[in-house]
Design a protein around this motif. Structure first.
Motif, PDB file in Angstrom:
ATOM      1  N   GLY A 163       0.849  -1.181   0.042  1.00  6.27           N
ATOM      2  CA  GLY A 163      -0.004  -0.059   0.062  1.00  6.27           C
ATOM      3  C   GLY A 163       0.775   1.245   0.109  1.00  6.27           C
ATOM      4  N   SER A 164       0.632   2.204  -0.855  1.00  2.44           N
ATOM      5  CA  SER A 164       1.169   3.402  -0.784  1.00  2.44           C
ATOM      6  C   SER A 164       0.190   4.492  -0.869  1.00  2.44           C
ATOM      7  CB  SER A 164       2.183   3.598  -2.029  1.00  2.44           C
ATOM      8  OG  SER A 164       1.470   3.599  -3.014  1.00  2.44           O
ATOM      9  N   CYS A 165       0.718   5.826   0.010  1.00  4.47           N
ATOM     10  CA  CYS A 165       0.073   7.115   0.014  1.00  4.47           C
ATOM     11  C   CYS A 165       0.952   8.039  -0.322  1.00  4.47           C
ATOM     12  CB  CYS A 165      -0.539   7.399   1.263  1.00  4.47           C
ATOM     13  SG  CYS A 165      -1.169   9.012   1.410  1.00  4.47           S
ATOM     14  N   ALA A 166       0.789   8.506  -1.715  1.00  2.00           N
ATOM     15  CA  ALA A 166       1.989   9.345  -2.351  1.00  2.00           C
ATOM     16  C   ALA A 166       1.763  10.734  -1.604  1.00  2.00           C
ATOM     17  CB  ALA A 166       1.643   9.563  -3.650  1.00  2.00           C
ATOM     18  N   GLN A 167       0.531  11.189  -1.248  1.00  2.00           N
ATOM     19  CA  GLN A 167       0.443  12.549  -0.667  1.00  2.00           C
ATOM     20  C   GLN A 167       1.423  12.723   0.700  1.00  2.00           C
ATOM     21  OE1 GLN A 167      -3.324  13.737   0.229  1.00  2.00           O
ATOM     22  NE2 GLN A 167      -3.079  15.822   0.614  1.00  2.00           N
ATOM     23  N   LEU A 168       1.556  11.515   1.484  1.00  2.00           N
ATOM     24  CA  LEU A 168       2.142  11.744   2.573  1.00  2.00           C
ATOM     25  C   LEU A 168       3.624  10.936   2.571  1.00  2.00           C
ATOM     26  CD1 LEU A 168      -0.321  11.662   5.352  1.00  2.00           C
ATOM     27  CD2 LEU A 168       1.069  13.607   4.520  1.00  2.00           C
ATOM     28  N   SER A 169       4.077  10.277   1.408  1.00  2.00           N
ATOM     29  CA  SER A 169       5.137   9.511   0.908  1.00  2.00           C
ATOM     30  C   SER A 169       5.340   8.189   2.026  1.00  2.00           C
ATOM     31  CB  SER A 169       6.477  10.261   1.414  1.00  2.00           C
ATOM     32  OG  SER A 169       6.638  11.469   0.278  1.00  2.00           O
ATOM     33  N   VAL A 170       4.042   7.439   2.150  1.00  2.00           N
ATOM     34  CA  VAL A 170       4.004   6.384   3.135  1.00  2.00           C
ATOM     35  C   VAL A 170       3.924   5.151   2.327  1.00  2.00           C
ATOM     36  CG1 VAL A 170       2.361   5.209   4.837  1.00  2.00           C
ATOM     37  CG2 VAL A 170       2.731   7.821   5.017  1.00  2.00           C
ATOM     38  N   THR A 171       4.657   4.105   2.714  1.00  2.00           N
ATOM     39  CA  THR A 171       4.572   2.841   1.881  1.00  2.00           C
ATOM     40  C   THR A 171       4.377   1.768   2.993  1.00  2.00           C
ATOM     41  OG1 THR A 171       5.504   3.679   0.245  1.00  2.00           O
ATOM     42  CG2 THR A 171       5.480   1.259   0.406  1.00  2.00           C
ATOM     43  N   VAL A 172       3.515   0.666   2.714  1.00  2.00           N
ATOM     44  CA  VAL A 172       3.502  -0.383   3.721  1.00  2.00           C
ATOM     45  C   VAL A 172       3.266  -1.731   3.210  1.00  2.00           C
ATOM     46  CG1 VAL A 172       2.229   1.029   5.552  1.00  2.00           C
ATOM     47  CG2 VAL A 172       1.042  -0.244   4.069  1.00  2.00           C
ATOM     48  N   ARG A 173       3.473  -2.841   3.871  1.00  2.00           N
ATOM     49  CA  ARG A 173       3.178  -4.123   3.327  1.00  2.00           C
ATOM     50  C   ARG A 173       2.353  -5.154   4.328  1.00  2.00           C
ATOM     51  NH1 ARG A 173       7.273  -2.378   0.540  1.00  2.00           N
ATOM     52  NH2 ARG A 173       7.932  -3.136  -1.474  1.00  2.00           N
ATOM     53  N   GLY A 174       1.699  -5.963   3.595  1.00  2.00           N
ATOM     54  CA  GLY A 174       0.973  -6.953   4.476  1.00  2.00           C
ATOM     55  C   GLY A 174       0.959  -8.174   3.771  1.00  2.00           C
ATOM     56  N   SER A 175       0.566  -9.395   4.560  1.00  2.00           N
ATOM     57  CA  SER A 175       0.517 -10.517   4.046  1.00  2.00           C
ATOM     58  C   SER A 175      -0.714 -10.999   3.233  1.00  2.00           C
ATOM     59  CB  SER A 175       0.565 -11.648   5.096  1.00  2.00           C
ATOM     60  OG  SER A 175      -0.378 -11.448   6.083  1.00  2.00           O
ATOM     61  N   ASN A 176      -2.001  -9.877   3.677  1.00  2.00           N
ATOM     62  CA  ASN A 176      -3.098  -9.793   2.886  1.00  2.00           C
ATOM     63  C   ASN A 176      -3.610  -8.542   2.909  1.00  2.00           C
ATOM     64  OD1 ASN A 176      -4.699  -9.270   5.360  1.00  2.00           O
ATOM     65  ND2 ASN A 176      -4.320 -11.660   5.838  1.00  2.00           N
TER      66      ASN A 176
ATOM     67  N   GLU B  23      -6.331  -6.940   4.105  1.00  2.00           N
ATOM     68  CA  GLU B  23      -6.587  -6.411   5.308  1.00  2.00           C
ATOM     69  C   GLU B  23      -5.610  -6.011   6.186  1.00  2.00           C
ATOM     70  OE1 GLU B  23      -9.637  -5.303   6.522  1.00  2.00           O
ATOM     71  OE2 GLU B  23     -10.422  -5.936   4.608  1.00  2.00           O
ATOM     72  N   GLU B  24      -4.374  -6.726   6.206  1.00  2.00           N
ATOM     73  CA  GLU B  24      -3.304  -6.621   7.128  1.00  2.00           C
ATOM     74  C   GLU B  24      -2.409  -5.199   6.603  1.00  2.00           C
ATOM     75  OE1 GLU B  24       0.820  -8.751   6.872  1.00  2.00           O
ATOM     76  OE2 GLU B  24      -0.276  -9.537   9.098  1.00  2.00           O
ATOM     77  N   ALA B  25      -2.431  -5.285   5.209  1.00  2.00           N
ATOM     78  CA  ALA B  25      -1.861  -4.016   4.659  1.00  2.00           C
ATOM     79  C   ALA B  25      -2.556  -2.736   4.793  1.00  2.00           C
ATOM     80  CB  ALA B  25      -1.693  -4.129   3.042  1.00  2.00           C
ATOM     81  N   LYS B  26      -4.027  -2.622   4.696  1.00  2.00           N
ATOM     82  CA  LYS B  26      -4.861  -1.679   5.069  1.00  2.00           C
ATOM     83  C   LYS B  26      -4.616  -1.274   6.580  1.00  2.00           C
ATOM     84  CE  LYS B  26      -9.570  -0.392   4.946  1.00  2.00           C
ATOM     85  NZ  LYS B  26     -10.318  -0.367   6.170  1.00  2.00           N
ATOM     86  N   LYS B  27      -4.652  -2.011   7.383  1.00  2.00           N
ATOM     87  CA  LYS B  27      -4.465  -2.073   8.846  1.00  2.00           C
ATOM     88  C   LYS B  27      -3.021  -1.336   9.161  1.00  2.00           C
ATOM     89  CE  LYS B  27      -5.855  -4.817  11.813  1.00  2.00           C
ATOM     90  NZ  LYS B  27      -6.185  -5.886  12.866  1.00  2.00           N
ATOM     91  N   HIS B  28      -2.083  -1.558   8.390  1.00  2.00           N
ATOM     92  CA  HIS B  28      -0.968  -0.978   8.784  1.00  2.00           C
ATOM     93  C   HIS B  28      -0.800   0.526   7.999  1.00  2.00           C
ATOM     94  CE1 HIS B  28       1.962  -4.808   9.352  1.00  2.00           C
ATOM     95  NE2 HIS B  28       0.584  -5.203   9.505  1.00  2.00           N
ATOM     96  N   MET B  29      -1.584   0.728   7.011  1.00  2.00           N
ATOM     97  CA  MET B  29      -1.465   1.823   6.121  1.00  2.00           C
ATOM     98  C   MET B  29      -2.046   2.889   7.438  1.00  2.00           C
ATOM     99  SD  MET B  29      -0.951   3.883   3.863  1.00  2.00           S
ATOM    100  CE  MET B  29      -0.476   3.077   2.419  1.00  2.00           C
ATOM    101  N   GLU B  30      -3.188   2.391   7.848  1.00  2.00           N
ATOM    102  CA  GLU B  30      -4.042   3.187   8.895  1.00  2.00           C
ATOM    103  C   GLU B  30      -3.181   3.697  10.082  1.00  2.00           C
ATOM    104  OE1 GLU B  30      -7.292   0.696   9.690  1.00  2.00           O
ATOM    105  OE2 GLU B  30      -8.663   1.280   8.162  1.00  2.00           O
ATOM    106  N   ALA B  31      -2.346   2.659  10.488  1.00  2.00           N
ATOM    107  CA  ALA B  31      -1.553   3.119  11.578  1.00  2.00           C
ATOM    108  C   ALA B  31      -0.385   3.952  11.307  1.00  2.00           C
ATOM    109  CB  ALA B  31      -0.804   1.714  12.129  1.00  2.00           C
TER     110      ALA B  31
END
Length: 92
Positions: A52-65, A67-75
């Protein structure tokens, strides 16, 4: 007779207002308020899960699925926004 209010905050940040007979007095309550901010993010599959990535805030995350990637993005977004606000406050 005018009524005045005494506002108190509980440990759960709930505001309780007590109305008491007397003269109306100005008062204030200081407490944390959560604000929902919608951010546009992009999620894509990779060999070992989701990215998952959010270009506006330069945030990148990963998850095994997803839902996990989305949860990591929220945090990660919560942390990034808190950091921006803290930096702004320090610069003021």
């Amino acid at each position: 007779m005018l009524a005045w209010e005494i506002a108190t905050a509980t440990p759960a940040n709930e505001v309780i207002v007590h109305v008491v007979g007397g003269v109306m007095l100005p008062n204030a309550v200081k407490l944390a308020v959560a604000a929902t901010v919608l951010m546009e993010c992009e999620f894509s599959t990779e060999d070992d899960g989701w990215k998952g990535s959010c270009a506006q805030l330069s945030v990148t995350v990963r998850g095994s699925n997803f839902e996990e990637a989305k949860k990591h993005m929220e945090a990660a977004l919560q942390t990034a926004i808190e950091s921006l606000l803290r930096d702004r406050k320090m610069a003021a």
